[in-house]
Scaffold this motif. Structure first.
Motif, mmCIF file in Angstrom:
data_model
loop_
_atom_site.group_PDB
_atom_site.id
_atom_site.type_symbol
_atom_site.label_atom_id
_atom_site.label_comp_id
_atom_site.label_asym_id
_atom_site.label_seq_id
_atom_site.Cartn_x
_atom_site.Cartn_y
_atom_site.Cartn_z
ATOM 1 N N UNK A 63 9.863 16.858 184.511
ATOM 2 C CA UNK A 63 8.976 17.486 185.480
ATOM 3 C C UNK A 63 7.528 17.506 184.981
ATOM 4 N N UNK A 64 7.301 17.985 183.738
ATOM 5 C CA UNK A 64 5.939 18.161 183.261
ATOM 6 C C UNK A 64 5.868 18.152 181.743
ATOM 7 N N UNK A 65 4.848 17.510 181.225
ATOM 8 C CA UNK A 65 4.516 17.642 179.805
ATOM 9 C C UNK A 65 3.971 19.045 179.608
ATOM 10 N N UNK A 66 4.430 19.735 178.569
ATOM 11 C CA UNK A 66 3.987 21.108 178.323
ATOM 12 C C UNK A 66 3.300 21.272 176.975
ATOM 13 N N UNK A 67 3.652 20.438 175.990
ATOM 14 C CA UNK A 67 3.051 20.589 174.673
ATOM 15 C C UNK A 67 3.158 19.332 173.835
ATOM 16 N N UNK A 68 2.195 19.191 172.923
ATOM 17 C CA UNK A 68 2.181 18.101 171.940
ATOM 18 C C UNK A 68 1.994 18.773 170.584
ATOM 19 N N UNK A 121 18.121 33.909 170.858
ATOM 20 C CA UNK A 121 18.989 32.910 170.231
ATOM 21 C C UNK A 121 18.255 32.021 169.229
ATOM 22 N N UNK A 122 16.955 31.847 169.410
ATOM 23 C CA UNK A 122 16.202 30.858 168.646
ATOM 24 C C UNK A 122 15.704 31.471 167.345
ATOM 25 N N UNK A 123 16.162 30.952 166.214
ATOM 26 C CA UNK A 123 15.814 31.511 164.905
ATOM 27 C C UNK A 123 14.797 30.671 164.134
ATOM 28 N N UNK A 124 14.771 29.359 164.332
ATOM 29 C CA UNK A 124 13.811 28.509 163.615
ATOM 30 C C UNK A 124 12.408 28.825 164.124
ATOM 31 N N UNK A 125 11.474 29.193 163.242
ATOM 32 C CA UNK A 125 10.143 29.625 163.688
ATOM 33 C C UNK A 125 9.393 28.601 164.550
ATOM 34 N N UNK A 126 9.454 27.328 164.207
ATOM 35 C CA UNK A 126 8.748 26.315 165.000
ATOM 36 C C UNK A 126 9.371 26.203 166.390
ATOM 37 N N UNK A 127 10.691 26.257 166.474
ATOM 38 C CA UNK A 127 11.373 26.189 167.767
ATOM 39 C C UNK A 127 11.043 27.411 168.617
ATOM 40 N N UNK A 129 8.277 29.240 168.420
ATOM 41 C CA UNK A 129 6.879 29.077 168.820
ATOM 42 C C UNK A 129 6.755 28.118 170.005
ATOM 43 N N UNK A 130 7.422 26.985 169.925
ATOM 44 C CA UNK A 130 7.338 25.987 170.996
ATOM 45 C C UNK A 130 7.974 26.507 172.279
ATOM 46 N N UNK A 131 9.091 27.210 172.183
ATOM 47 C CA UNK A 131 9.731 27.778 173.367
ATOM 48 C C UNK A 131 8.849 28.848 174.010
ATOM 49 N N UNK A 132 8.179 29.658 173.207
ATOM 50 C CA UNK A 132 7.235 30.635 173.766
ATOM 51 C C UNK A 132 6.174 29.935 174.596
ATOM 52 N N UNK A 139 0.366 25.389 183.256
ATOM 53 C CA UNK A 139 -0.190 24.120 183.702
ATOM 54 C C UNK A 139 -1.100 23.479 182.677
ATOM 55 N N UNK A 140 -1.503 24.235 181.654
ATOM 56 C CA UNK A 140 -2.343 23.669 180.596
ATOM 57 C C UNK A 140 -1.457 23.204 179.454
ATOM 58 N N UNK A 141 -1.686 21.990 178.996
ATOM 59 C CA UNK A 141 -0.894 21.414 177.915
ATOM 60 C C UNK A 141 -1.484 21.868 176.588
ATOM 61 N N UNK A 142 -0.615 22.367 175.722
ATOM 62 C CA UNK A 142 -1.046 22.870 174.419
ATOM 63 C C UNK A 142 -0.852 21.796 173.362
ATOM 64 N N UNK A 143 -1.863 21.648 172.482
ATOM 65 C CA UNK A 143 -1.714 20.806 171.298
ATOM 66 C C UNK A 143 -1.804 21.707 170.073
ATOM 67 N N UNK A 144 -0.853 21.543 169.163
ATOM 68 C CA UNK A 144 -0.852 22.323 167.929
ATOM 69 C C UNK A 144 -0.424 21.440 166.770
ATOM 70 N N UNK A 145 -0.996 21.727 165.616
ATOM 71 C CA UNK A 145 -0.446 21.158 164.387
ATOM 72 C C UNK A 145 0.028 22.335 163.544
ATOM 73 N N UNK A 146 1.106 22.090 162.819
ATOM 74 C CA UNK A 146 1.672 23.159 161.999
ATOM 75 C C UNK A 146 2.432 22.579 160.828
ATOM 76 N N UNK A 147 2.815 23.472 159.927
ATOM 77 C CA UNK A 147 3.733 23.136 158.846
ATOM 78 C C UNK A 147 4.930 24.078 158.986
ATOM 79 N N UNK A 148 6.061 23.647 158.476
ATOM 80 C CA UNK A 148 7.258 24.486 158.542
ATOM 81 C C UNK A 148 7.704 24.975 157.170
ATOM 82 N N UNK A 149 7.168 24.380 156.105
ATOM 83 C CA UNK A 149 7.577 24.770 154.754
ATOM 84 C C UNK A 149 6.344 24.894 153.870
#
Length: 160
Positions: A63-68, A121-127, A129-132, A139-149
């Motif tokens: 349906x729609x791109x939501x994040x990169x 249900x979602x415990x992995x922090x990156x997952x 964050x992305x689900x939030x 309607x605005x696409x978010x771009x983020x860079x992050x580290x997980x470790x």
């Protein structure tokens, strides 16, 4: 010449007609949206729809791109030996088309869950964050860079 190596992946946030969201229980990350790496010769949407079907038994439409997202952290794979390249991930909101829920060799459970309960249900922090970002999509696409470790940390974030 040495070409850069990146993993290209996509996540699919599939909603049914009642507004419930599809999540799968993975062996490495726990509960998450379906998705994964795009294979050689696939475009991103084809790869995403293949991953959704393989992991859940669900046929969906994009349906729609939501994040990169870029996971730019340097760390080792689950085997403790193999370095993981930078990951570039595209998240899409998808609509349920058809199919019966079924687990796969990558998932142990597949469920529909209401939007107001899914973050429990979602415990992995990156997952998480992305689900939030999906749940707050306007309607605005978010771009983020992050580290997980060693721990999850957003390095950069903006709308594009």
């Amino acid at each position: 010449m040495t070409w850069p190596t990146h993993i290209v992946a996509a996540g699919g946030y599939v909603f049914d007609k009642k507004g419930n969201i599809l999540i799968v229980k993975t062996y490495n990350r726990g509960w998450d949206c379906p998705g994964g790496q795009i294979e050689i010769g696939e475009n991103i949407e084809e790869g995403l729809l293949r991953e959704i079907y393989e992991e859940s038994g669900v046929i969906a439409s994009v349906k729609s791109l939501v994040g990169i997202y870029s996971n730019v952290g340097q760390y080792l794979y689950y085997d403790g030996v193999t370095p993981v390249p930078t990951k570039v991930m595209f998240d899409f909101i998808c609509d349920y088309v058809s199919g019966e829920l079924k687990a796969s060799n990558e998932t142990s459970e597949v469920i529909w869950i209401s939007k107001d309960k899914v973050l429990e249900y979602i415990k992995a922090p990156a997952s998480f964050f992305r689900l939030q970002n999906v749940l707050n999509f306007n309607g605005q696409i978010k771009y983020c860079s992050y580290i997980t470790k060693p721990e999850f940390k957003v390095l950069y974030s903006r709308f594009v």
